[in-house]
Design an enzyme around this catalytic site. Structure first.
Site, PDB file in Angstrom:
ATOM      1  N   CYS A  80      12.644  -2.820   6.111  1.00 49.76           N
ATOM      2  CA  CYS A  80      13.121  -2.232   7.366  1.00 49.76           C
ATOM      3  C   CYS A  80      12.709  -3.067   8.577  1.00 49.76           C
ATOM      4  O   CYS A  80      13.325  -2.977   9.636  1.00 49.76           O
ATOM      5  CB  CYS A  80      12.613  -0.801   7.517  1.00 49.76           C
ATOM      6  SG  CYS A  80      10.808  -0.658   7.535  1.00 49.76           S
TER       7      CYS A  80
ATOM      8  N   PRO B  33      -0.311  -2.136   3.518  1.00 52.57           N
ATOM      9  CA  PRO B  33      -0.272  -2.598   2.134  1.00 52.57           C
ATOM     10  C   PRO B  33       1.108  -2.605   1.494  1.00 52.57           C
ATOM     11  O   PRO B  33       1.305  -3.274   0.477  1.00 52.57           O
ATOM     12  CB  PRO B  33      -1.189  -1.590   1.423  1.00 52.57           C
ATOM     13  CG  PRO B  33      -1.043  -0.327   2.217  1.00 52.57           C
ATOM     14  CD  PRO B  33      -0.837  -0.761   3.648  1.00 52.57           C
TER      15      PRO B  33
ATOM     16  N   GLN C  84       6.522  -4.796  -1.733  1.00 52.15           N
ATOM     17  CA  GLN C  84       7.905  -5.189  -1.472  1.00 52.15           C
ATOM     18  C   GLN C  84       8.118  -6.669  -1.783  1.00 52.15           C
ATOM     19  O   GLN C  84       9.173  -7.065  -2.287  1.00 52.15           O
ATOM     20  CB  GLN C  84       8.257  -4.886  -0.015  1.00 52.15           C
ATOM     21  CG  GLN C  84       8.288  -3.400   0.295  1.00 52.15           C
ATOM     22  CD  GLN C  84       8.286  -3.109   1.784  1.00 52.15           C
ATOM     23  OE1 GLN C  84       7.765  -3.888   2.591  1.00 52.15           O
ATOM     24  NE2 GLN C  84       8.860  -1.980   2.178  1.00 52.15           N
TER      25      GLN C  84
ATOM     26  N   ALA D 128      13.111   9.052  -1.270  1.00 45.08           N
ATOM     27  CA  ALA D 128      12.067   9.246  -2.278  1.00 45.08           C
ATOM     28  C   ALA D 128      11.391   7.931  -2.628  1.00 45.08           C
ATOM     29  O   ALA D 128      10.879   7.754  -3.727  1.00 45.08           O
ATOM     30  CB  ALA D 128      12.663   9.897  -3.540  1.00 45.08           C
ATOM     31  N   GLY D 129      11.393   7.008  -1.659  1.00 42.77           N
ATOM     32  CA  GLY D 129      10.745   5.728  -1.887  1.00 42.77           C
ATOM     33  C   GLY D 129       9.262   5.777  -1.563  1.00 42.77           C
ATOM     34  O   GLY D 129       8.686   6.843  -1.288  1.00 42.77           O
TER      35      GLY D 129
ATOM     36  N   THR E  10       7.651   4.712   1.063  1.00 42.64           N
ATOM     37  CA  THR E  10       7.317   5.127   2.429  1.00 42.64           C
ATOM     38  C   THR E  10       7.307   6.643   2.553  1.00 42.64           C
ATOM     39  O   THR E  10       6.373   7.230   3.123  1.00 42.64           O
ATOM     40  CB  THR E  10       8.313   4.521   3.434  1.00 42.64           C
ATOM     41  OG1 THR E  10       8.249   3.099   3.360  1.00 42.64           O
ATOM     42  CG2 THR E  10       7.990   4.961   4.849  1.00 42.64           C
ATOM     43  N   ILE E  11       8.325   7.306   2.007  1.00 38.26           N
ATOM     44  CA  ILE E  11       8.380   8.769   2.066  1.00 38.26           C
ATOM     45  C   ILE E  11       7.239   9.378   1.268  1.00 38.26           C
ATOM     46  O   ILE E  11       6.654  10.403   1.664  1.00 38.26           O
ATOM     47  CB  ILE E  11       9.749   9.274   1.555  1.00 38.26           C
ATOM     48  CG1 ILE E  11      10.840   8.964   2.590  1.00 38.26           C
ATOM     49  CG2 ILE E  11       9.707  10.777   1.262  1.00 38.26           C
ATOM     50  CD1 ILE E  11      10.660   9.664   3.923  1.00 38.26           C
TER      51      ILE E  11
END
Length: 437
Positions: free
Chosen positions: A50, A113, A118, A188-189, A191-192
């Site tokens: 992002c 982190p 990624q 649902a990755g 980050t979430i």
């Protein structure tokens, strides 16, 4: 060949530009295939999050402009627009940049982190797409080792200051009784998942996680006592949500102005705090125009994040030092590899000359020629062939006054002198002359 790192990030490009340059998961395989098919590029990997889109390539001298032109064509952007916000690094600077990215020193949130995970995903995808050769393979492995050292030996990972944490921190400032708020999380990755954990730790226990598949949403919501729903159920969930935080890989917005307006009417215009972490955006920008909505994007989190940067600055300075050691180690390994390639090439050349001379000698012996003459001819030809190219190169260096090459030549071509020389044996006449009368 040149190692190139080219891209844009949150410091050089707005969210509107970043979302145009971002690669969806479905695009990555095609993008890597196109890059590898270009004659100027021998290896390639793509990192797209992002906050940044970066290409790591092994290219020829003209690779930078070739990659920039390709990136603009792929995303249908004017190359001039992309040039204004793009940066590039070559060779050692590219290595240093990748290492700084890996440990979170180049992130909006210092030391966050998630970027390392990624980056590992980008490496794996490039590997599966056969985009990696020996150069990038070794670079990524070396980078991962340095990142592990930084995480182990410094406090860069302490004091949670990720984008997820910053979003929750900002939300806690909006509501007087934060623990009674209801939160709707979309996606649902990773980050979430972090957002859900931070919200739960902050006392928000009424969590709803919406995702394309309910099973993945349940993996996040169930351990925290939350609820899982699918994307079509979002309009009803919006009516109850005080906090909405979204981070998906959807190519188009999930929440439109009309959907939010209808939910606000049902809520009797109780305010809603929204954070859109996704790039491309999940929430239409027009939603922010509604009177009872407080909408923020990842760019708006910068102020919150800056407050927490000082907690990791000392660790960041230590990390920079470790990275410099890492770059030096990479340079050393690369020089050794380059020297090994030269040695192997030189030996292959010598062995080819040897094999040719040997085969010719064997043919002459088979025809019955005098073995002594055959061996003498073999030695003469082999010596001439081995000395021909170095001799010609030395002549050229002398005529062009290439003093560096001429000074290095004796070390490469001449055998080392012994540490001491044995004095010549005395002759009979010398013994006689030295005998006292």
């Amino acid at each position: 060949m040149t190692l190139l790192a080219l891209g844009i990030n949150h410091r050089t490009a707005s969210v509107a530009v970043r979302e145009q340059v971002a690669f969806t998961p479905a695009q990555l395989d095609h993008a890597l295939a196109e890059l590898r098919a270009m004659p100027q590029i021998s290896e390639a990997a793509v990192l797209s999050t992002c906050n940044r889109t970066e290409l790591y390539c092994v290219t020829d001298a003209a690779g930078e402009q070739v990659v920039l032109d390709w990136l603009s064509r792929f995303h249908q952007l004017k190359v001039e627009e992309l040039t204004r916000c793009a940066y590039h690094y070559l060779d050692n600077e590219a290595v240093r940049h990748l290492m700084r990215v890996a440990v979170g020193l180049d992130s909006m949130v210092l030391g966050e982190p998630q970027i390392l995970g990624q980056l590992k995903e980008a490496y794996q995808q490039a590997r599966e797409a056969q985009g990696l050769g020996s150069e990038l393979e070794r670079l990524f492995q070396h980078t991962f080792a340095v990142a592990k050292q930084v995480r182990t030996e410094t406090g860069i990972g302490k004091n949670p200051v990720s984008v997820a944490y910053a979003a929750v921190s900002m939300a806690s400032r909006i509501f007087d009784d934060f623990g009674r708020s209801r939160a709707l999380l979309i996606g649902a990755g990773e980050t979430i998942e972090l957002v859900a954990r931070h919200l739960h730790e902050a006392g928000v226990h009424k969590l709803t996680v919406a995702n394309r598949t309910r099973e993945r949403a349940e993996k996040i919501s169930a351990p925290l006592g939350g609820k899982a729903i699918t994307l079509p159920e979002i309009p009803a969930a919006l009516e109850e949500a005080d906090i909405v935080i979204s981070s998906t890989a959807a190519p188009l917005p999930i929440l439109g102005k009309g959907m939010v307006e209808r939910a606000l009417k049902k809520r009797r215009h109780r305010p809603v705090f929204m954070v859109d972490i996704a790039v491309p955006r999940d929430i239409e920008p027009e939603v922010g125009e509604l009177a009872d909505v407080f909408l923020y994007t990842v760019d708006d989190l910068e102020e919150v994040i800056q407050e927490n940067r000082r907690h990791r600055q000392v660790a960041a300075d230590q990390a920079e030092s470790l990275i410099e050691h890492g770059v030096s180690g990479w340079q050393h390994e690369r020089r050794i590899r380059h020297g090994g390639e030269l040695i192997r090439g030189y030996r292959r050349h010598g062995e080819a000359l040897r094999d040719t001379a040997r085969d010719q000698a064997l043919e002459r012996l088979a025809r019955g020629e005098d073995p002594t003459k055959v061996v003498e001819r073999l030695a003469h030809q082999l010596a001439n062939r081995l000395m021909h190219q170095p001799t010609q190169t030395l002549r050229d260096a002398a005529s062009q006054e290439d003093h560096a090459l001429l000074e290095a030549a004796p070390r490469l071509l001449m055998p080392p002198k012994p540490a001491f020389e044995k004095p010549p044996a005395p002759t009979a006449n010398r013994q006689k002359d030295d005998t006292p009368a």
